[in-house]
Design an enzyme around this catalytic site. Sequence first.
Site, PDB file in Angstrom:
ATOM      1  N   ASP A 101       1.000  -1.254   0.005  1.00  0.00           N
ATOM      2  CA  ASP A 101       0.084   0.027   0.135  1.00  0.00           C
ATOM      3  C   ASP A 101       0.609   1.241  -0.014  1.00  0.00           C
ATOM      4  O   ASP A 101       1.995   1.308   0.337  1.00  0.00           O
ATOM      5  CB  ASP A 101      -1.043  -0.057   1.386  1.00  0.00           C
ATOM      6  CG  ASP A 101      -1.998  -0.922   1.460  1.00  0.00           C
ATOM      7  OD1 ASP A 101      -2.049  -1.826   0.428  1.00  0.00           O
ATOM      8  OD2 ASP A 101      -3.052  -0.829   2.175  1.00  0.00           O
ATOM      9  N   ASP A 102       0.196   2.439  -0.410  1.00  0.00           N
ATOM     10  CA  ASP A 102       0.737   3.834  -0.139  1.00  0.00           C
ATOM     11  C   ASP A 102       1.858   4.112  -1.323  1.00  0.00           C
ATOM     12  O   ASP A 102       2.346   5.437  -0.837  1.00  0.00           O
ATOM     13  CB  ASP A 102       1.145   3.963   1.128  1.00  0.00           C
ATOM     14  CG  ASP A 102       0.032   3.604   2.144  1.00  0.00           C
ATOM     15  OD1 ASP A 102      -1.216   3.567   1.712  1.00  0.00           O
ATOM     16  OD2 ASP A 102       0.228   3.715   3.415  1.00  0.00           O
ATOM     17  N   HIS A 152      -6.366   2.963  -4.033  1.00  0.00           N
ATOM     18  CA  HIS A 152      -6.286   3.176  -2.440  1.00  0.00           C
ATOM     19  C   HIS A 152      -6.784   4.479  -2.282  1.00  0.00           C
ATOM     20  O   HIS A 152      -6.171   4.997  -1.235  1.00  0.00           O
ATOM     21  CB  HIS A 152      -4.852   2.780  -2.078  1.00  0.00           C
ATOM     22  CG  HIS A 152      -4.698   2.536  -0.590  1.00  0.00           C
ATOM     23  ND1 HIS A 152      -5.465   2.097   0.260  1.00  0.00           N
ATOM     24  CD2 HIS A 152      -3.452   3.169   0.206  1.00  0.00           C
ATOM     25  CE1 HIS A 152      -4.949   2.151   1.523  1.00  0.00           C
ATOM     26  NE2 HIS A 152      -3.985   2.748   1.327  1.00  0.00           N
ATOM     27  N   HIS A 156      -5.777   9.541   0.223  1.00  0.00           N
ATOM     28  CA  HIS A 156      -5.784   8.790   1.453  1.00  0.00           C
ATOM     29  C   HIS A 156      -6.126   9.426   2.871  1.00  0.00           C
ATOM     30  O   HIS A 156      -6.003   9.162   3.704  1.00  0.00           O
ATOM     31  CB  HIS A 156      -4.133   8.669   1.924  1.00  0.00           C
ATOM     32  CG  HIS A 156      -3.702   7.240   2.302  1.00  0.00           C
ATOM     33  ND1 HIS A 156      -3.668   7.120   3.854  1.00  0.00           N
ATOM     34  CD2 HIS A 156      -3.603   6.003   2.192  1.00  0.00           C
ATOM     35  CE1 HIS A 156      -3.373   6.008   4.273  1.00  0.00           C
ATOM     36  NE2 HIS A 156      -3.390   5.148   3.377  1.00  0.00           N
ATOM     37  N   TYR A 193      -6.497   3.000   5.788  1.00  0.00           N
ATOM     38  CA  TYR A 193      -6.832   2.734   7.506  1.00  0.00           C
ATOM     39  C   TYR A 193      -7.677   1.563   7.451  1.00  0.00           C
ATOM     40  O   TYR A 193      -8.316   1.094   8.756  1.00  0.00           O
ATOM     41  CB  TYR A 193      -7.281   3.875   8.042  1.00  0.00           C
ATOM     42  CG  TYR A 193      -6.258   5.122   7.815  1.00  0.00           C
ATOM     43  CD1 TYR A 193      -4.977   5.190   8.114  1.00  0.00           C
ATOM     44  CD2 TYR A 193      -7.000   6.158   7.028  1.00  0.00           C
ATOM     45  CE1 TYR A 193      -4.297   6.232   8.021  1.00  0.00           C
ATOM     46  CE2 TYR A 193      -6.129   7.106   6.787  1.00  0.00           C
ATOM     47  CZ  TYR A 193      -4.879   7.259   7.186  1.00  0.00           C
ATOM     48  OH  TYR A 193      -4.122   8.410   6.858  1.00  0.00           O
ATOM     49  N   HIS A 247       3.667  -2.281   3.319  1.00  0.00           N
ATOM     50  CA  HIS A 247       3.716  -0.824   2.795  1.00  0.00           C
ATOM     51  C   HIS A 247       4.991  -0.653   1.945  1.00  0.00           C
ATOM     52  O   HIS A 247       5.949  -0.694   2.755  1.00  0.00           O
ATOM     53  CB  HIS A 247       3.451   0.172   3.857  1.00  0.00           C
ATOM     54  CG  HIS A 247       2.159   0.016   4.415  1.00  0.00           C
ATOM     55  ND1 HIS A 247       1.879  -1.100   5.575  1.00  0.00           N
ATOM     56  CD2 HIS A 247       1.171   0.698   4.330  1.00  0.00           C
ATOM     57  CE1 HIS A 247       0.584  -0.731   5.765  1.00  0.00           C
ATOM     58  NE2 HIS A 247       0.177   0.211   5.073  1.00  0.00           N
TER      59      HIS A 247
END
Length: 294
Positions: A101-102, A152, A156, A193, A247
């Site tokens: 992720d991210d 995603h 965010h 989250y 991540h």
Amino acid sequence: MDNTLHKIGDSLIRNPGLGQLSRRGFIAASAATLASCKAASPLPPSAAVKTPPNKEYRTPSVQGPVPRNQAGNPSSNFSKDAGVTFSRVQVSGNFIAITFDDGPHPQNTPRLLDMLAQRNIKATFYVIGRSVDLHPGVLRRTVAEGHEIGNHSHTHRLLSKLGDAEVRQEMQRCQDAIGRAAGVRPRTMRPPYGGLLQRQRELVHEEFGYPTILWSVDPLDWRRPGPSVVASRILSATTAGGIVLAHDLHSQTVDAMPATLDGLLKRGFKFVTVSQLIAMKTETTAQASVTPAQ
Ligand code: NI
């Protein structure tokens, strides 16, 4: 070394206070001095245990052959009826999906892509639209190397606090950024989250066709516990049908991947993407894979 010991002796003479330390304290003070040979004078005992972070740390390059994921490219066609939410998927076989992720991140993601390519592992990247706009070339490489891209959100934010129009906009803007950068359309989403109300999950499933993908393995790597802890947490918690959360934003997570990936391969796990994992879902346990609303 001799010269350093000589200096310790000198400093004891100049600093009679040090001479009053117990034998144990003296050893600690000496060790501190030896460890910091460039220090002009001995460090106070309280500083003896401080070790600065090693910013130069890099994962050692692979020596010799590494285990490789199975060859093959299973179907990724899953029905819209497969489910609205997955935190794992009931499958027959030792299949798992690892997700990052991210990203995309300009340094960590390419480093991770090298590690995945060496092992023939295809992963799923839940990217942030805003970061895609900043690093479109990294996303293009990720797609070109056969990985799956998931949505995603664009910025965010915690989507469960947003109204429907804002949730739609977060999904749409990220989807558009991915399309612009790499010419593909995501098939699943992961809420930042993990926060998305059941009603919102049904909305994004209905309007975008995205199942909400959570996870069954969470190493809490964003807290940066160190590469070996990340690896051991993932290795001890992963079971067949599992979805691993990590991540690629964090260098420590990427540092943990050679040991993590090799350990999972040695345990017989076969890596597929999230869409491929869902497409493998066995019919009889359709309800078991649906996570209740948060
Ligand atoms: Ni995130």
